[in-house]
Design an enzyme around this catalytic site. Sequence first.
Site, PDB file in Angstrom:
ATOM      1  CB  CYS A 286      -6.715   5.264   0.993  1.00 16.35           C
ATOM      2  SG  CYS A 286      -6.701   4.715   2.717  1.00 16.35           S
TER       3      CYS A 286
ATOM      4  CB  CYS B 125      -8.344   8.694   4.181  1.00 16.22           C
ATOM      5  SG  CYS B 125      -6.860   8.499   3.178  1.00 16.22           S
TER       6      CYS B 125
ATOM      7  CB  CYS C 147      -2.747   5.517   3.088  1.00 17.26           C
ATOM      8  SG  CYS C 147      -3.576   7.085   2.738  1.00 17.26           S
TER       9      CYS C 147
ATOM     10  CB  CYS D  50      -5.314   7.662   6.864  1.00 14.39           C
ATOM     11  SG  CYS D  50      -5.317   6.095   5.972  1.00 14.39           S
TER      12      CYS D  50
ATOM     13  CB  CYS E 154       2.513  -6.985  -3.373  1.00 11.19           C
ATOM     14  SG  CYS E 154       1.565  -8.475  -3.104  1.00 11.19           S
TER      15      CYS E 154
HETATM   16 ZN   LIG Z   1      -5.652   6.563   3.690  1.00 10.37          ZN
END
Ligand SMILES: [Zn+2]
Length: 159
Positions: free
Chosen positions: A73, A76, A122, A125, A146
């Site tokens: 990510c 984070c 995610c 976060c 995607c």
């Molecule tokens: Zn994240």
Amino acid sequence: MKQLLLLFLTVLIFGCNGNAQDEKNKEYPLSKTEAEWKAELSPQEFQILRKGGTEPPFSSPLNDIDEPGTFVCAACENPLYRTKNKFDSGTGWPSFDRPINEENVDYRPDRINGVKATEVACANCGGHLGHVFNDGPKETTGRRHCINGIAMKFIPDTK
Ligand SMILES: [Zn+2]
């Protein structure tokens, strides 16, 4: 009878709104204010991760990556996908048949042009990553994650 139906519809509509609101305000392990995210992320990252935006197709350098490694990510660094699960979908967005671990991503109900869709976020976060569709490779999971390249960073295994 008519009044009863109206009451039923009202409950149904407000019930749905309530759920959507709960989903939006869901707590994630890493929680920051909008101002904090804005200060930390680039304008493009903020637009996609925090505002649910979409990058133009074929714009991400991550499309071309085929060396072993992990896509994390961008906000984070939560590990999201592995190169071995990446495939060329031809759509112009990095595509994967599965996440590194189902617990690392979160699925949220969404709509694309009024059509029901499933958003991928995610799990750490809550940042928007992209969407998952059921037209992935049939020989594996049949799913296509995607994902916006801007929402991720690539960490090669060799590093
Ligand atoms: Zn994240």
